[in-house]
Design an enzyme around this catalytic site. Structure first.
Site, mmCIF file in Angstrom:
data_model
loop_
_atom_site.group_PDB
_atom_site.id
_atom_site.type_symbol
_atom_site.label_atom_id
_atom_site.label_comp_id
_atom_site.label_asym_id
_atom_site.label_seq_id
_atom_site.Cartn_x
_atom_site.Cartn_y
_atom_site.Cartn_z
ATOM 1 N N SER A 24 40.994 24.342 37.433
ATOM 2 C CA SER A 24 40.554 25.728 37.194
ATOM 3 C C SER A 24 40.771 26.151 35.751
ATOM 4 C CB SER A 24 41.280 26.686 38.139
ATOM 5 O OG SER A 24 42.680 26.526 38.016
ATOM 6 N N ASN A 111 52.046 29.308 43.041
ATOM 7 C CA ASN A 111 51.487 30.306 43.957
ATOM 8 C C ASN A 111 51.886 31.728 43.562
ATOM 9 O OD1 ASN A 111 50.666 28.031 45.191
ATOM 10 N ND2 ASN A 111 51.798 28.325 47.111
ATOM 11 N N THR A 157 13.722 64.878 44.538
ATOM 12 C CA THR A 157 14.290 64.238 45.722
ATOM 13 C C THR A 157 13.160 63.363 46.249
ATOM 14 O OG1 THR A 157 13.558 65.996 47.212
ATOM 15 C CG2 THR A 157 15.768 66.235 46.316
ATOM 16 N N HIS A 158 13.485 62.228 46.773
ATOM 17 C CA HIS A 158 12.473 61.241 47.209
ATOM 18 C C HIS A 158 11.529 60.877 46.072
ATOM 19 C CE1 HIS A 158 13.705 62.368 51.345
ATOM 20 N NE2 HIS A 158 13.755 63.568 50.822
ATOM 21 N N SER A 288 6.357 41.703 24.688
ATOM 22 C CA SER A 288 5.741 40.704 25.559
ATOM 23 C C SER A 288 5.122 39.618 24.700
ATOM 24 C CB SER A 288 4.664 41.383 26.410
ATOM 25 O OG SER A 288 3.683 40.447 26.800
ATOM 26 N N LYS A 294 3.211 45.942 24.273
ATOM 27 C CA LYS A 294 4.316 46.243 25.185
ATOM 28 C C LYS A 294 5.636 46.538 24.481
ATOM 29 C CE LYS A 294 4.185 45.251 29.364
ATOM 30 N NZ LYS A 294 4.440 46.236 30.374
ATOM 31 N N ASN A 296 9.169 46.997 26.351
ATOM 32 C CA ASN A 296 9.741 46.994 27.704
ATOM 33 C C ASN A 296 11.234 47.338 27.722
ATOM 34 O OD1 ASN A 296 7.289 46.172 28.851
ATOM 35 N ND2 ASN A 296 7.722 44.022 28.392
ATOM 36 N N GLU A 301 16.681 47.109 32.652
ATOM 37 C CA GLU A 301 16.357 46.342 33.855
ATOM 38 C C GLU A 301 17.487 45.365 34.197
ATOM 39 O OE1 GLU A 301 11.508 46.480 33.372
ATOM 40 O OE2 GLU A 301 12.621 44.824 32.518
ATOM 41 N N TYR A 328 49.284 30.670 51.085
ATOM 42 C CA TYR A 328 48.359 30.243 50.033
ATOM 43 C C TYR A 328 47.467 29.099 50.504
ATOM 44 C CZ TYR A 328 46.465 28.381 45.714
ATOM 45 O OH TYR A 328 45.596 27.937 44.748
ATOM 46 N N GLN A 333 41.780 29.917 44.655
ATOM 47 C CA GLN A 333 41.510 29.669 43.235
ATOM 48 C C GLN A 333 40.129 30.243 42.859
ATOM 49 O OE1 GLN A 333 42.791 25.925 41.382
ATOM 50 N NE2 GLN A 333 40.630 25.413 41.261
ATOM 51 N N LYS A 336 38.996 33.873 40.878
ATOM 52 C CA LYS A 336 39.082 34.268 39.469
ATOM 53 C C LYS A 336 37.737 34.442 38.777
ATOM 54 C CE LYS A 336 43.342 32.151 39.442
ATOM 55 N NZ LYS A 336 42.924 31.844 40.818
HETATM 56 N N1 ARG Z 1 45.068 27.037 39.963
HETATM 57 C C1 ARG Z 1 45.614 27.422 41.209
HETATM 58 C C2 ARG Z 1 45.002 28.758 41.636
HETATM 59 O O1 ARG Z 1 44.418 29.411 40.844
HETATM 60 C C3 ARG Z 1 47.078 27.520 41.101
HETATM 61 C C4 ARG Z 1 47.806 27.422 42.379
HETATM 62 C C5 ARG Z 1 47.920 26.043 42.860
HETATM 63 N N2 ARG Z 1 48.859 25.957 43.937
HETATM 64 C C6 ARG Z 1 48.844 24.975 44.804
HETATM 65 N N3 ARG Z 1 49.723 25.032 45.731
HETATM 66 N N4 ARG Z 1 47.980 24.005 44.741
HETATM 67 O O2 ARG Z 1 45.053 29.136 42.773
#
Ligand code: ARG
Length: 451
Positions: A24, A111, A157-158, A288, A294, A296, A301, A328, A333, A336
């Protein structure tokens, strides 16, 4: 692949495909600063609990501080060979202070590290978004309103002509939405409690209160907690495994995006030839490749389109969480990217919209032409009859018939002879009602709106 935080039990190497698949660091490097702050607080706690000597603690803190300074000065570059940012910072520290770094992981787990860092990120990102971007857009809207104080426009309205309204009130509605967005984000952020000391799931041998005092101290010292007083979580299983705070934040950001999308849609409609209420500055439009004439409103949008991305982010985290057994699981993961992406999108939208609104020009003459539509004053005519003691429902029907007659016979109400008007109600006095077909009279007669 760089050194892992969990190699001991394994005799085989991880399959390279799995390494790539489970990483990650490509996105969680955004958490570097918050991970380091957590580590600095953690070192202090370990020293307090006599698990580190003062000398060891000072050495670790000194290195962690220099990593933090590098991050804040933009000099930090994570090595993407590591599994995640927490692993990288641990490895980096070890490369600087040697085996002493191995003591840092006492009584903690990735964790709780990952939740801690993500929570701090959220608190920081909320403050940044409000102070820089949302307030920036609010300023632009207020500026636009004060430049166009006297404009009256048809309200809809509408998407059909309804009643005349002041442009400032219209813009005021968007200000209200954004102010509620700010409050919503602040309230969510205030409720995010801090998690060090949860360990992997079962807590740690160190008393929770020790964590809290230190964490608060550092969060304040590093400029993240000045706005919010941070309280500790009280159940370690819940702490490492819930992501409701992320869902709430993305949900609040989705509401911001929805508001921005509606504003964008209004401006798109108003900039069409058919409406011609506003002129969007060329700097905020594109052309365009085929049709040379054009101009735009692509930026608007995209603001409308990105709302869908935000909702997608929300649904993705909700769905990811819904079937996970406590505590966990690695699925988490995946919280994020949607979180970071939501902040990034909303922040760019706010910036673009603030600039676009600053340069927006209203076409007063055209708006006036639209205000000539008599139907906009039909409700005022109803109120006129109510003032003359006709029950509202009856007055509504009378004016409805009047409007229908006007449309069927292609004659404006204000051009009808008095004798004809009296056929609808003998309470109608022509010279009185012609005064009602006036946008200013109409707007001024409304007392309920606070300006
Ligand atoms: N990169 C992991 C996450 O964002 C970290 C936690 C990993 N923990 C584990 N027990 N494998 O969740």
């Amino acid at each position: 692949m760089a050194k892992k935080l969990w190699g001991g039990r394994f005799s085989k190497k991880t399959d390279p495909l799995v390494e790539e698949f489970t990483k990650s660091i490509q996105y969680d490097q955004k958490l570097a600063e918050y991970d380091v702050i957590g580590s600095i607080a953690h070192v202090d706690i370990l020293e307090k609990c006599v698990l580190l000597t003062r000398k060891e603690a000072n050495k670790l803190k000194k290195e962690l501080m220099s990593i933090l300074i590098n991050i804040r000065n933009g000099l930090f570059k994570a090595d993407l060979k590591n599994e995640d940012i927490h692993t990288y910072i641990q490895n980096l520290l070890q490369s600087k202070v040697g085996d002493l770094a191995l003591k840092l992981h006492m009584a903690r787990s990735r964790n709780d590290q990952v939740v801690f860092a993500t929570k701090l990120y959220c608190k920081w990102a909320v403050v940044e978004l409000i102070n820089k971007e949302i307030k920036g857009l609010l300023d632009s809207i207020v500026g636009l309103a004060s430049k166009n104080k006297n404009i009256i426009m048809p309200g809809f309205t509408h998407l059909q002509h309804a009643q005349p309204v002041l442009l400032v009130d219209y813009l005021g509605a968007y200000q209200k939405m954004l102010r509620r967005d700010i409050l919503r984000l602040i309230n969510i952020s205030k409720d995010i409690k801090i998690t060090l000391g949860s360990g992997a799931l079962a807590g740690s041998p160190i008393e929770a209160v020790k964590y809290n005092v230190k964490v608060n101290e550092y969060i304040k010292q590093f400029g993240i907690g000045d706005v919010f007083n941070i309280e500790p979580t009280s159940n370690s299983l819940d702490s490492v495994s819930d992501r409701d705070f992320i869902i709430e934040i993305i949900s609040a950001l989705s509401i911001v995006a929805m508001h921005l999308s509606r504003l964008a849609e209004d401006l798109i409609i108003w900039s069409t030839k058919e409406f011609d209420f506003v002129e969007i500055d060329e700097a905020f439009c594109t052309g365009s490749s085929l049709m040379p004439q054009k101009k735009n409103p692509d930026a608007l949008e995209l603001i409308r389109g990105y709302a869908g991305r935000l909702y997608g982010n929300l649904v993705s985290v909700l769905t990811m969480m819904k079937g996970l057994p406590l505590t966990y699981n690695r699925d988490m993961q995946l919280d994020k990217e949607p979180l970071f992406n939501s902040f990034e999108i909303v922040s760019s939208e706010l910036k673009v919209l603030a600039g676009l609104i600053k340069t927006l020009k209203f076409n007063e003459e055209k708006i006036k032409e639209h205000l000539e539509d008599e139907s906009l004053y039909a409700t005022d005519l109803v109120y006129y009859l109510v003032d003359r003691k006709i029950p509202f429902k009856e007055a509504h029907t009378i004016v409805g018939k009047l409007v229908k007659y006007s449309l069927d016979n292609d004659i404006l109400i204000k051009n009808m002879p008095e004798s004809l008007l009296k056929r609808f109600s003998n309470k109608i006095v022509k010279k009185e009602i012609v005064k009602l077909f006036d946008p200013l009279v109409s707007v001024k007669s409304k007392k309920s709106i606070k300006r």
